[in-house]
Design a protein around this motif. Structure first.
Motif, mmCIF file in Angstrom:
data_model
loop_
_atom_site.group_PDB
_atom_site.id
_atom_site.type_symbol
_atom_site.label_atom_id
_atom_site.label_comp_id
_atom_site.label_asym_id
_atom_site.label_seq_id
_atom_site.Cartn_x
_atom_site.Cartn_y
_atom_site.Cartn_z
ATOM 1 N N LEU A 71 -16.442 -29.102 3.982
ATOM 2 C CA LEU A 71 -15.496 -29.756 4.893
ATOM 3 C C LEU A 71 -15.113 -28.859 6.070
ATOM 4 C CD1 LEU A 71 -12.633 -28.211 4.070
ATOM 5 C CD2 LEU A 71 -12.719 -29.816 2.170
ATOM 6 N N THR A 72 -14.386 -29.425 7.039
ATOM 7 C CA THR A 72 -13.895 -28.664 8.183
ATOM 8 C C THR A 72 -12.834 -27.674 7.712
ATOM 9 O OG1 THR A 72 -14.237 -30.581 9.618
ATOM 10 C CG2 THR A 72 -12.796 -28.836 10.446
ATOM 11 N N PRO A 73 -13.005 -26.365 7.957
ATOM 12 C CA PRO A 73 -12.019 -25.383 7.491
ATOM 13 C C PRO A 73 -10.689 -25.506 8.231
ATOM 14 C CG PRO A 73 -14.115 -24.339 8.094
ATOM 15 C CD PRO A 73 -14.152 -25.732 8.626
ATOM 16 N N VAL A 74 -9.669 -24.846 7.712
ATOM 17 C CA VAL A 74 -8.341 -24.840 8.319
ATOM 18 C C VAL A 74 -8.376 -23.981 9.591
ATOM 19 C CG1 VAL A 74 -5.910 -24.304 7.962
ATOM 20 C CG2 VAL A 74 -7.310 -25.046 6.020
ATOM 21 N N HIS A 75 -7.909 -24.555 10.699
ATOM 22 C CA HIS A 75 -7.912 -23.817 11.963
ATOM 23 C C HIS A 75 -6.975 -24.496 12.952
ATOM 24 C CE1 HIS A 75 -10.658 -27.133 12.868
ATOM 25 N NE2 HIS A 75 -10.486 -26.870 14.163
ATOM 26 N N PHE A 76 -6.775 -23.865 14.110
ATOM 27 C CA PHE A 76 -6.145 -24.508 15.259
ATOM 28 C C PHE A 76 -6.967 -24.122 16.478
ATOM 29 C CE2 PHE A 76 -3.951 -20.487 14.542
ATOM 30 C CZ PHE A 76 -3.910 -19.899 15.804
ATOM 31 N N ASP A 77 -6.928 -24.948 17.518
ATOM 32 C CA ASP A 77 -7.879 -24.824 18.615
ATOM 33 C C ASP A 77 -7.676 -23.602 19.504
ATOM 34 O OD1 ASP A 77 -8.981 -27.127 17.658
ATOM 35 O OD2 ASP A 77 -8.306 -28.401 19.297
ATOM 36 N N GLY A 121 -13.975 -17.363 11.930
ATOM 37 C CA GLY A 121 -12.949 -17.691 12.908
ATOM 38 C C GLY A 121 -11.907 -18.682 12.458
ATOM 39 N N PHE A 122 -11.888 -19.085 11.179
ATOM 40 C CA PHE A 122 -10.904 -20.065 10.741
ATOM 41 C C PHE A 122 -9.800 -19.393 9.916
ATOM 42 C CE2 PHE A 122 -14.956 -20.428 8.407
ATOM 43 C CZ PHE A 122 -14.598 -19.869 7.198
ATOM 44 N N LEU A 123 -8.738 -20.139 9.616
ATOM 45 C CA LEU A 123 -7.607 -19.597 8.862
ATOM 46 C C LEU A 123 -7.893 -19.555 7.368
ATOM 47 C CD1 LEU A 123 -4.652 -21.431 10.662
ATOM 48 C CD2 LEU A 123 -5.454 -19.096 11.031
ATOM 49 N N SER A 124 -8.577 -20.583 6.854
ATOM 50 C CA SER A 124 -8.853 -20.658 5.423
ATOM 51 C C SER A 124 -9.864 -21.759 5.164
ATOM 52 C CB SER A 124 -7.556 -20.968 4.657
ATOM 53 O OG SER A 124 -7.808 -21.158 3.266
ATOM 54 N N ARG A 125 -10.601 -21.639 4.051
ATOM 55 C CA ARG A 125 -11.432 -22.739 3.570
ATOM 56 C C ARG A 125 -10.730 -23.517 2.456
ATOM 57 N NH1 ARG A 125 -15.673 -20.935 0.819
ATOM 58 N NH2 ARG A 125 -16.542 -23.025 0.710
#
Length: 352
Positions: free
Chosen positions: A200-206, A275-279
């Motif tokens: 799935l799309t990992p946790v992030h903000f743009d 580059g993401f906050l968490s999976r």
């Protein structure tokens, strides 16, 4: 009057009028109503099921809602979920063309209509989007995967997709909502198909990917076709722009060991690989003590969000085995500074 900056911390406000497009059954606490208790849905993270009580609903907004109310919702919630923002037929036409384009990769179930986007049931790892996730999973190249990646990347410049991104109704809405005379769409867009049961799309903000410019971009996440409640559509961590803002401030405070080039990268040594906050969406929601908000998206819907708004997705568990197709495009005011690195067509592992 449109917001002059869109990184304003959320304000508390009274409950706003519910959208006309809702079915009055389950109250989500925001004055909105939905047909299904989210705890009864098969919602899966990368590390198991979403826990009871951890999921709520996004608040839809009718296209003809007064602009003042739209602005209040956006400032309060960090997103604006606009029903029927673009013509349904525009969305479905792009969906059909995309899956016809991708058909040589073996993505679709033989004998099905391309517009349905019914997954073939092949090894899901072969159909993981190109880029950092494939790299992190150590996927080896093979003829089938190579063909899929080739077609998926080339779709970003295919006439059907370029025309879709030029949708006048979308640009007119952005101009009206933001008060920008002539919004500039950043050329780097992300066109993504998630097959059932894949990563799935990992946790992030743009903003973490747009650090070479101020936080004034507006993202439009556009489902291409319908996305069921269990179909892996984008979900948002409730009222989470403050988390994104604090994360960026903490990053800036600890960037003394980085070069100027590293400071504007989401992939530097101070960040997670990828580059993401968490999976792990479940753990992240628990840690922040906030719900993940989902929606059933229809072709023609668009959801706009603040560059600091935290978002992710669940696995695609669509009961009809449909592929979730969507794109996210970003708009800026061309008369103001913005991250010009994004004025190029997407390529896997291009540093952004």
């Amino acid at each position: 009057m449109a917001p002059s900056r869109i990184d304003t911390p959320q304000t508390q406000s009274s409950v706003l009028p519910p959208s006309k497009d809702l079915k009055p059954t389950v109250d989500d606490g925001y004055g909105s109503y939905h047909p299904v208790d989210p705890d009864t849905l098969d919602l899966q993270s990368n590390f198991g099921p979403m826990e009871p009580g951890s999921v709520g609903y996004l608040q839809p907004t009718s296209f003809d809602t007064p602009l003042e109310i739209m602005h209040e919702r956006y400032e309060r919630d960090g997103y604006l979920f606009v029903k029927k923002c673009i013509p349904r037929e525009t969305s479905l036409s792009c969906r059909r063309a995309y899956f016809e384009h991708m058909a040589p990769s073996g993505l679709l179930k033989p004998g099905t209509d391309a517009v349905e986007g019914t997954f073939s049931g092949a090894d899901t790892r072969k159909y993981m989007p190109p880029g950092n996730l494939r790299r992190l999973f150590g996927l080896k190249d093979d003829p089938e995967s190579d063909k899929y990646v080739e077609l998926m990347v080339s779709a970003h410049e295919a006439p059907f997709y370029v025309d879709f991104c030029q949708c006048p109704e979308l640009r007119q809405f952005v101009s009206r909502f933001m008060g920008w005379k002539k919004p500039q769409m950043l050329q780097r867009t992300m066109l993504r198909a998630f097959v059932p049961n894949s990563e799935l799309t990992p946790v992030h903000f743009d903003q973490m990917y747009l650090r070479a410019g101020p936080p004034t971009s507006l993202t439009a996440w556009v489902p291409i076709g319908d996305v069921s409640l269990q179909g892996g559509g984008l979900m948002y961590l409730e009222r989470s722009t403050d988390i994104g803002m604090k994360t960026e401030q903490d990053f800036a405070d600890n960037a003394h060991n980085l070069t100027d080039e590293e400071r504007i990268s989401a992939f530097n040594k101070n960040m997670n690989d990828g580059g993401f906050l968490s999976r792990d969406t479940v753990a992240f929601g628990k840690e922040t003590k906030r719900k993940w908000l989902i929606a059933e998206y229809e072709a023609g819907d668009v959801i706009f969000h603040n560059p600091f708004m935290v978002h992710a997705s669940c696995k695609n568990k669509d009961p009809e085995n449909k592929i979730r197709l969507a794109t996210d495009v970003r708009f800026v005011d061309p008369e103001k500074p913005y991250d010009k690195r994004w004025m190029k067509v997407y390529r896997p592992l291009d540093g952004l």
